[in-house]
Write an enzyme that holds these catalytic residues in place. Structure first.
Site, mmCIF file in Angstrom:
data_model
loop_
_atom_site.group_PDB
_atom_site.id
_atom_site.type_symbol
_atom_site.label_atom_id
_atom_site.label_comp_id
_atom_site.label_asym_id
_atom_site.label_seq_id
_atom_site.Cartn_x
_atom_site.Cartn_y
_atom_site.Cartn_z
ATOM 1 N N ASP A 15 -30.865 -4.736 -2.920
ATOM 2 C CA ASP A 15 -30.443 -6.123 -2.733
ATOM 3 C C ASP A 15 -29.610 -6.468 -3.959
ATOM 4 O OD1 ASP A 15 -30.151 -8.844 -2.659
ATOM 5 O OD2 ASP A 15 -32.233 -9.274 -2.123
ATOM 6 N N TYR A 232 -42.775 -10.064 -10.294
ATOM 7 C CA TYR A 232 -42.128 -10.205 -8.992
ATOM 8 C C TYR A 232 -40.614 -10.250 -9.167
ATOM 9 C CZ TYR A 232 -40.877 -11.700 -4.364
ATOM 10 O OH TYR A 232 -40.315 -11.754 -3.117
ATOM 11 N N LYS A 235 -38.898 -8.258 -2.761
ATOM 12 C CA LYS A 235 -39.798 -7.346 -2.065
ATOM 13 C C LYS A 235 -39.154 -5.965 -2.028
ATOM 14 C CE LYS A 235 -43.886 -7.353 -0.518
ATOM 15 N NZ LYS A 235 -44.974 -7.688 -1.435
HETATM 16 C C1 F6R Z 1 -38.591 -12.535 -0.303
HETATM 17 C C2 F6R Z 1 -37.444 -13.256 -0.812
HETATM 18 C C3 F6R Z 1 -37.368 -14.719 -0.628
HETATM 19 C C4 F6R Z 1 -37.481 -15.457 -1.967
HETATM 20 C C5 F6R Z 1 -37.451 -16.981 -1.772
HETATM 21 C C6 F6R Z 1 -37.478 -17.743 -3.104
HETATM 22 O O1 F6R Z 1 -38.449 -11.169 -0.558
HETATM 23 O O2 F6R Z 1 -36.545 -12.679 -1.400
HETATM 24 O O3 F6R Z 1 -38.317 -15.175 0.293
HETATM 25 O O4 F6R Z 1 -38.649 -15.073 -2.633
HETATM 26 O O5 F6R Z 1 -36.297 -17.364 -1.073
HETATM 27 O O6 F6R Z 1 -36.405 -17.308 -3.864
HETATM 28 P P1 F6R Z 1 -36.040 -17.980 -5.294
HETATM 29 O O7 F6R Z 1 -37.271 -17.926 -6.138
HETATM 30 O O8 F6R Z 1 -34.924 -17.111 -5.804
HETATM 31 O O9 F6R Z 1 -35.582 -19.368 -4.994
HETATM 32 MG MG MG Z 2 -32.770 -11.022 -1.573
HETATM 33 MG MG MG Z 3 -34.364 -7.813 1.251
#
Ligand code: F6R
Ligand code: MG
Ligand code: MG
Length: 387
Positions: A15, A232, A235
């Site tokens: 990603d 974190y 994923k």
């Molecule tokens: C799961 C993922 C998303 C983010 C969520 C919050 O793998 O990438 O669900 O965790 O959109 O993202 P932030 O913390 O960047 O606003």
């Molecule tokens: Mg992403």
């Molecule tokens: Mg992804």
């Protein structure tokens, strides 16, 4: 193995930033990565390639004659991700460069953030493979489908009917916390196998071999970003390569487990269980609650090291019912809001931002007389944080 005799399929993903939050890869980043791979093909570094996306993950599918873990191939993937990241930054895409955890390449892309699944084999006269790519879930999400494909006769008729499959398969299971692996043979050790892989956050099926000749049948990316970074990051959206037909499960047997949208960990903030929805390329994007988790399946023939295809295997009304069931499960489980089992358990939440929130409550806990002293076996999770 010597050059030319064997073909290697390498699927490497990252990603590196996406459009509209974590929704999907931007086409310009696909172009940037494709340009790098086209140049490498012209120079003879790789034989062929296909670049696509699984939701917000950029996927490089490559064939070559250099074997697995080859530094030149890994560096090529790294360069492609770096070039795509430049475009992602120029366009202001969300989380640009997210999965590239290091600034420098050091010979092997594993451990730097991207996910890697590679297999090397002598091509059969006709060599069908299926490349699965999932978004908003983790490598253990393939445990259940792999069990069904290679060990469950109710899924794979060939295990009963075809003498070439009848001896069974060997599962290499990785303990991603300890960095250890164990091989288990099916059908004779299925109960032991299930005792492990039923905990997909820790035990990940890494490879499957045919028992009669140890021919490689499947390989999964097992990199877990949170365990590499210790926090974190995103994923560890996994990829998997499966060989099919003529002594391996048929393509239809390989796809069959995905008619059941089983619950996987991931989804919103990598912190929720949700159904894994099989989709065609046109639906390879996430929306509702940053999901639900999705998987695409591209079928190829590999001929003289060349990728022929792809066939977009889940783009088929035969999987409409699985998609509908996934929607129903999504509706049901979403209604739990922040409660388990929709939200993941405390051990997995350790790697999210939840512990920071719990820390704030720590000093507000006062001792109480419960009339007994609790005998707690392990100190991980929320209870330990708020003690
Ligand atoms: C799961 C993922 C998303 C983010 C969520 C919050 O793998 O990438 O669900 O965790 O959109 O993202 P932030 O913390 O960047 O606003
Ligand atoms: Mg992403
Ligand atoms: Mg992804």
């Amino acid at each position: 193995m010597s050059e030319g005799r064997t073909t290697t399929v390498s699927v490497i993903k990252a990603d590196i930033g996406s459009l509209a939050g974590h929704h999907r890869v931007h086409p310009d980043t696909i172009l940037a990565a494709s340009r790098v791979l086209a140049e490498a093909k012209r120079k003879g570094v790789i034989k062929s390639f296909y670049v696509t996306n699984a939701g917000d993950d950029l996927q490089l599918i490559m064939t070559h004659f250099k074997g697995v873990d080859n530094p030149e191939i890994h560096e090529l993937a790294w360069t492609a991700f770096r070039e795509a990241t430049k475009v992602a930054k120029d366009l202001g895409l969300y989380a640009a460069g997210q999965d590239l955890l290091s600034d420098a390449f050091s010979g092997n892309i594993r451990g730097l953030g991207p996910g890697v699944a590679e297999m090397e084999f002598v091509e059969r006269p006709s060599e069908p493979i299926v490349v699965f790519m999932a978004d908003k879930t983790e490598p253990g999400a393939f445990n259940l489908p792999l069990y069904k494909i290679f060990a469950d006769p109710f899924n794979t008729a060939g295990l009963v009917i075809d003498p070439r499959l009848h001896d069974g398969f060997i599962f290499e299971v990785l303990d991603v916390f300890e960095g250890k692996a164990v091989e288990l043979r099916t059908p004779e050790e299925v109960y032991d196998l299930l005792a492990l892989i039923g905990t997909p956050s820790r035990y990940v099926v890494k490879r499957v071999y045919r028992k009669s000749d140890r021919e490689i049948a499947a390989v999964v990316s097992s990199e877990r970003l949170s365990l590499i970074a210790g926090r974190y990051v995103g994923k560890d959206d996994p990829v998997m390569i499966v060989r099919a037909q003529s002594g391996f499960p048929a393509v239809g047997e390989v796809l069959e487990p995905f008619a059941f949208p089983h619950l996987v960990a991931g989804w919103m903030r990598g912190s929720h269980h949700g159904p894994l929805m099989p989709v065609g390329l046109k639906d390879s994007k996430v929306s509702r609650f940053d999901g639900p988790p999705r998987v695409i399946a591209l079928g190829f023939q590999v001929k003289n090291g060349e990728l022929i295809g792809p066939a977009d295997l889940f783009d088929d009304p035969a999987f409409d019912e699985a998609r509908r069931q996934a929607q129903m499960i999504a509706d049901y489980i979403r209604r739990h809001g922040p409660f388990m089992p929709h939200r993941l358990g405390p051990e997995e939440m350790e790697y999210t931002t939840l512990p920071e929130v719990l820390k704030r409550l720590k000093d507000r806990f006062k001792p109480v007389e419960m009339g007994y002293k609790p005998k707690v076996k392990h100190e991980s999770g929320e209870a330990a944080d708020v003690d």
